[in-house]
Design a protein around this motif. Structure first.
Motif, mmCIF file in Angstrom:
data_model
loop_
_atom_site.group_PDB
_atom_site.id
_atom_site.type_symbol
_atom_site.label_atom_id
_atom_site.label_comp_id
_atom_site.label_asym_id
_atom_site.label_seq_id
_atom_site.Cartn_x
_atom_site.Cartn_y
_atom_site.Cartn_z
ATOM 1 N N THR A 1 0.746 -1.166 0.023
ATOM 2 C CA THR A 1 -0.117 -0.041 -0.065
ATOM 3 C C THR A 1 0.832 1.261 0.014
ATOM 4 O O THR A 1 0.149 2.259 -0.250
ATOM 5 C CB THR A 1 -0.929 -0.006 1.252
ATOM 6 N N ALA A 2 1.948 1.243 0.527
ATOM 7 C CA ALA A 2 2.905 2.193 0.616
ATOM 8 C C ALA A 2 3.568 2.842 -1.170
ATOM 9 O O ALA A 2 4.035 1.840 -1.602
ATOM 10 C CB ALA A 2 4.161 1.987 1.437
ATOM 11 N N PRO A 3 3.335 3.866 -1.362
ATOM 12 C CA PRO A 3 3.835 4.176 -2.652
ATOM 13 C C PRO A 3 5.036 3.817 -3.173
ATOM 14 O O PRO A 3 5.847 3.814 -4.103
ATOM 15 C CB PRO A 3 3.571 5.841 -2.797
ATOM 16 N N GLY A 4 6.254 4.215 -2.068
ATOM 17 C CA GLY A 4 7.601 3.949 -2.251
ATOM 18 C C GLY A 4 8.447 4.823 -2.067
ATOM 19 O O GLY A 4 9.761 4.554 -2.513
ATOM 20 N N LEU A 5 8.061 6.166 -1.828
ATOM 21 C CA LEU A 5 9.136 7.242 -1.796
ATOM 22 C C LEU A 5 9.909 7.110 -0.630
ATOM 23 O O LEU A 5 9.160 6.964 0.578
ATOM 24 C CB LEU A 5 8.714 8.600 -1.695
ATOM 25 N N ASN A 6 11.277 6.587 -0.340
ATOM 26 C CA ASN A 6 11.767 6.616 1.079
ATOM 27 C C ASN A 6 12.648 7.756 1.332
ATOM 28 O O ASN A 6 13.173 7.821 2.572
ATOM 29 C CB ASN A 6 13.041 5.252 0.994
ATOM 30 N N GLY A 7 12.459 8.723 0.662
ATOM 31 C CA GLY A 7 13.033 10.070 1.219
ATOM 32 C C GLY A 7 14.683 10.311 0.601
ATOM 33 O O GLY A 7 15.369 11.395 0.945
ATOM 34 N N ASP A 8 15.181 9.367 -0.022
ATOM 35 C CA ASP A 8 16.395 9.667 -0.634
ATOM 36 C C ASP A 8 16.340 10.579 -1.632
ATOM 37 O O ASP A 8 15.233 10.867 -2.209
ATOM 38 C CB ASP A 8 17.362 8.256 -0.855
ATOM 39 N N PHE A 9 17.712 11.179 -2.091
ATOM 40 C CA PHE A 9 17.388 12.199 -3.164
ATOM 41 C C PHE A 9 17.308 11.789 -4.650
ATOM 42 O O PHE A 9 16.597 12.653 -5.145
ATOM 43 C CB PHE A 9 18.656 13.240 -3.034
ATOM 44 N N ARG A 10 17.455 10.646 -4.935
ATOM 45 C CA ARG A 10 17.278 10.258 -5.959
ATOM 46 C C ARG A 10 15.641 9.819 -6.251
ATOM 47 O O ARG A 10 14.972 10.404 -7.291
ATOM 48 C CB ARG A 10 17.554 8.755 -6.367
ATOM 49 N N SER A 11 14.958 9.526 -5.025
ATOM 50 C CA SER A 11 13.465 9.404 -4.993
ATOM 51 C C SER A 11 12.990 10.581 -5.090
ATOM 52 O O SER A 11 12.064 11.059 -6.071
ATOM 53 C CB SER A 11 13.196 8.841 -3.845
ATOM 54 N N LEU A 12 13.442 11.804 -4.329
ATOM 55 C CA LEU A 12 12.970 13.093 -4.594
ATOM 56 C C LEU A 12 13.023 13.873 -5.997
ATOM 57 O O LEU A 12 12.275 14.492 -6.324
ATOM 58 C CB LEU A 12 13.848 13.987 -3.401
ATOM 59 N N CYS A 13 14.121 13.524 -6.360
ATOM 60 C CA CYS A 13 14.486 14.092 -7.822
ATOM 61 C C CYS A 13 13.570 13.424 -8.703
ATOM 62 O O CYS A 13 12.777 14.282 -9.685
ATOM 63 C CB CYS A 13 15.909 14.245 -8.299
ATOM 64 N N LEU A 14 13.374 12.036 -8.672
ATOM 65 C CA LEU A 14 12.320 11.576 -9.786
ATOM 66 C C LEU A 14 11.066 11.988 -9.318
ATOM 67 O O LEU A 14 10.141 12.138 -10.670
ATOM 68 C CB LEU A 14 12.440 9.944 -9.590
ATOM 69 N N ALA A 15 10.620 12.125 -8.196
ATOM 70 C CA ALA A 15 9.115 12.590 -7.839
ATOM 71 C C ALA A 15 8.962 13.864 -8.385
ATOM 72 O O ALA A 15 7.981 14.190 -9.132
ATOM 73 C CB ALA A 15 8.872 12.760 -6.452
ATOM 74 N N ARG A 16 9.939 14.841 -8.429
ATOM 75 C CA ARG A 16 9.677 16.263 -9.010
ATOM 76 C C ARG A 16 9.872 16.064 -10.408
ATOM 77 O O ARG A 16 9.126 17.052 -11.082
ATOM 78 C CB ARG A 16 10.879 17.108 -8.407
ATOM 79 N N GLU A 17 10.680 15.238 -11.016
ATOM 80 C CA GLU A 17 10.393 15.151 -12.571
ATOM 81 C C GLU A 17 9.167 14.828 -12.745
ATOM 82 O O GLU A 17 8.477 15.387 -13.700
ATOM 83 C CB GLU A 17 11.669 14.311 -12.982
ATOM 84 N N VAL A 18 8.557 13.710 -12.256
ATOM 85 C CA VAL A 18 7.338 13.191 -12.687
ATOM 86 C C VAL A 18 6.227 14.300 -12.396
ATOM 87 O O VAL A 18 5.233 14.645 -13.313
ATOM 88 C CB VAL A 18 6.974 12.071 -11.967
ATOM 89 N N LEU A 19 6.273 14.973 -11.217
ATOM 90 C CA LEU A 19 4.992 15.992 -10.944
ATOM 91 C C LEU A 19 5.264 17.273 -11.570
ATOM 92 O O LEU A 19 4.264 17.953 -12.210
ATOM 93 C CB LEU A 19 5.426 16.273 -9.383
ATOM 94 N N ALA A 20 6.544 17.657 -12.147
ATOM 95 C CA ALA A 20 6.493 18.984 -12.898
ATOM 96 C C ALA A 20 6.135 18.467 -13.941
ATOM 97 O O ALA A 20 5.564 19.641 -14.863
ATOM 98 C CB ALA A 20 8.128 19.240 -12.907
ATOM 99 N N TYR A 21 6.509 17.375 -14.741
ATOM 100 C CA TYR A 21 5.934 16.903 -15.925
ATOM 101 C C TYR A 21 4.342 17.081 -16.161
ATOM 102 O O TYR A 21 3.808 17.451 -17.115
ATOM 103 C CB TYR A 21 6.269 15.541 -16.511
ATOM 104 N N ALA A 22 3.747 16.560 -15.076
ATOM 105 C CA ALA A 22 2.394 16.667 -14.960
ATOM 106 C C ALA A 22 1.694 17.890 -14.793
ATOM 107 O O ALA A 22 0.747 18.424 -15.378
ATOM 108 C CB ALA A 22 1.736 15.845 -13.690
ATOM 109 N N ASP A 23 2.288 18.761 -13.984
ATOM 110 C CA ASP A 23 1.651 19.893 -13.481
ATOM 111 C C ASP A 23 2.499 20.871 -12.512
ATOM 112 O O ASP A 23 3.270 20.309 -11.732
ATOM 113 C CB ASP A 23 0.194 20.080 -12.811
ATOM 114 N N ASP A 24 2.842 22.024 -12.825
ATOM 115 C CA ASP A 24 3.726 23.114 -12.186
ATOM 116 C C ASP A 24 3.267 23.110 -10.622
ATOM 117 O O ASP A 24 4.177 22.989 -9.803
ATOM 118 C CB ASP A 24 3.598 24.435 -12.760
#
Length: 420
Positions: A87-110
């Motif tokens: 059930t956990a999405p999988g972001l563990n707080g390391d910076f590769r996770s944070l950077c990938l999350a921002r790439e994906v979210l920025a692609y979707a919406d500012d």
């Protein structure tokens, strides 16, 4: 389209810079963005405070901010299996996770990226320097998306110069009285807690700063919500008029504010570069799609050599930026001491490249790219701020130059004839 999930470059994800749990989390977040697109499919004149809170609550409710609470069940193990059954999405707080999350979210919406990033930015100083009581009070509701945070450092007179912070914190019995203003503060109007850097005077310049956690209900604290940006965001000025905060509000220790602010900004600069990659990837995909569909001269726009050259240049710049961001995140995740330099390199290269890529996309679209609320027009407004936030490009150049080894390189001994 680079993959069936918008915003992802599967070839980049496959590199050994990433691990299976990063790939799992990125794919799952991309799918979440597609499923929850109604969160940001609203008119151009949306109120960013209202939209930001709605997105924040959705991110928290669906577990994407759980990593902000160190005492919450870890999502990393659930993600590592990659089977998608947890059930956990999988972001563990390391910076590769944070950077990938921002790439994906920025692609979707500012605003989706902005909301996620500011919440992570505001929680990080508490995670790293907060007392156990401060962590228990603030981190669980921040991780649930119920409490928004802000990181209040910038002032109109000081800009990127942290050592020039002027907001004063006067020592009084039982605490401090804060007096002054902060400018251009993200989430200023919706945050329930502000991390404020103020001058307590333990020493000159950078040595005399202290970080405070200031709840929004503090007497004497107000927000000027009149600041309107080129891209709608929850951003404004904070005014502290003789605002009293108790000793327990000090984050870290007195005189340690410059260290805290520098540490947090050094870490998050690479994530700004990641957001720029997301914007640039969205722009590049839109440009290719439009060029192939736009009929011209018995063919398509894509057939023109000048358009092909522009698309090729964008692809080269995008790949370079994405790799530099991944390298910086890998450096910090592996405990490399030189990560601040690479964080600045990633931010500088990615934001400057993204600006050029978005501009090229507008040019390829022509007049259609200037239509209000079109994808190119939105990206054109949204990308500009990233060259300023977390230190302007010129500041990054100074940081990078200052990190260069000034020691002379000893001359190499001439090779002998036998070695040739």
């Amino acid at each position: 389209m680079r993959t069936q999930l918008a915003g992802l470059d599967e070839n980049l994800l496959a590199l050994p810079l990433y691990e299976d749990h990063h790939r799992f989390a990125a794919r799952r977040l991309a799918g979440w963005c597609q499923d929850r697109a109604e969160l940001w499919e609203v008119p151009t004149d949306r109120a960013p405070d209202v939209s930001g809170l709605r997105i924040l609550r959705a991110l928290g409710a669906d577990g994407w901010l759980a990593f902000l609470d160190p005492d919450a069940p870890s999502s990393g193990e659930a993600a590592a299996s990659g089977d998608g059954t947890g059930t956990a999405p999988g972001l563990n707080g390391d910076f590769r996770s944070l950077c990938l999350a921002r790439e994906v979210l920025a692609y979707a919406d500012d605003l989706a990226d902005f909301t996620f990033s500011i919440q992570a930015l505001a929680a990080t100083p508490i995670i790293r320097y907060g007392t156990e009581e401060q962590k228990r009070r603030y981190l669980p509701p921040m991780a649930r998306g119920e409490l928004a945070g802000s990181f209040a450092v910038t002032e109109e007179a000081s800009g990127s110069d942290l050592a020039a912070v002027g907001l004063r914190a006067e020592r009084v019995p039982g605490g401090y009285v804060l007096d002054g203003e902060k400018a251009w503060i993200a989430n200023s109007g919706i945050a329930g807690v502000h991390c404020v850097i103020a001058r307590t005077g333990e020493g000159p310049g950078a040595l005399g700063l202290t970080a405070f956690l200031v709840p929004a209900e503090t007497g004497g604290l107000s927000c000027d919500r009149s600041v309107r940006m080129v891209a709608p965001r929850s951003l404004g000025h904070l005014v502290l008029d003789r605002a009293f905060v108790p000793d327990t509000s000090v984050l870290g220790r007195p005189g340690h504010g410059f260290v805290i602010a520098s540490d947090v900004l050094e870490r998050f600069r690479m994530t700004v570069g990641a957001a720029a990659v997301g914007f640039a990837r969205r722009a590049a995909d839109a440009a290719v799609g439009h060029a192939r569909e736009r009929k011209i001269y018995r063919g398509s726009l894509f057939d023109l050599p000048s358009v092909k050259a522009a698309l090729a240049d964008s692809e080269v710049a995008l790949n370079g930026a994405a790799l530099l961001v991944a390298r910086a995140a890998w450096e910090i995740d592996h405990g490399r001491r030189g990560y601040p330099r690479h964080s600045s390199i990633a931010k500088l290269a990615a934001t400057e490249s993204a600006q050029r890529i978005v501009d090229a996309t507008v040019q390829i679209f022509g007049a259609a790219g200037l239509v209000a609320d079109s994808v190119p027009e939105r990206l054109y407004r949204q990308i500009r701020s990233l060259r300023i936030y977390e230190g302007a490009s010129e500041v990054q150049q100074m940081i990078i130059a200052g990190s260069l080894d000034r020691k002379p390189v000893p001359p190499r001994a001439p090779a002998s004839a036998d070695a040739l």
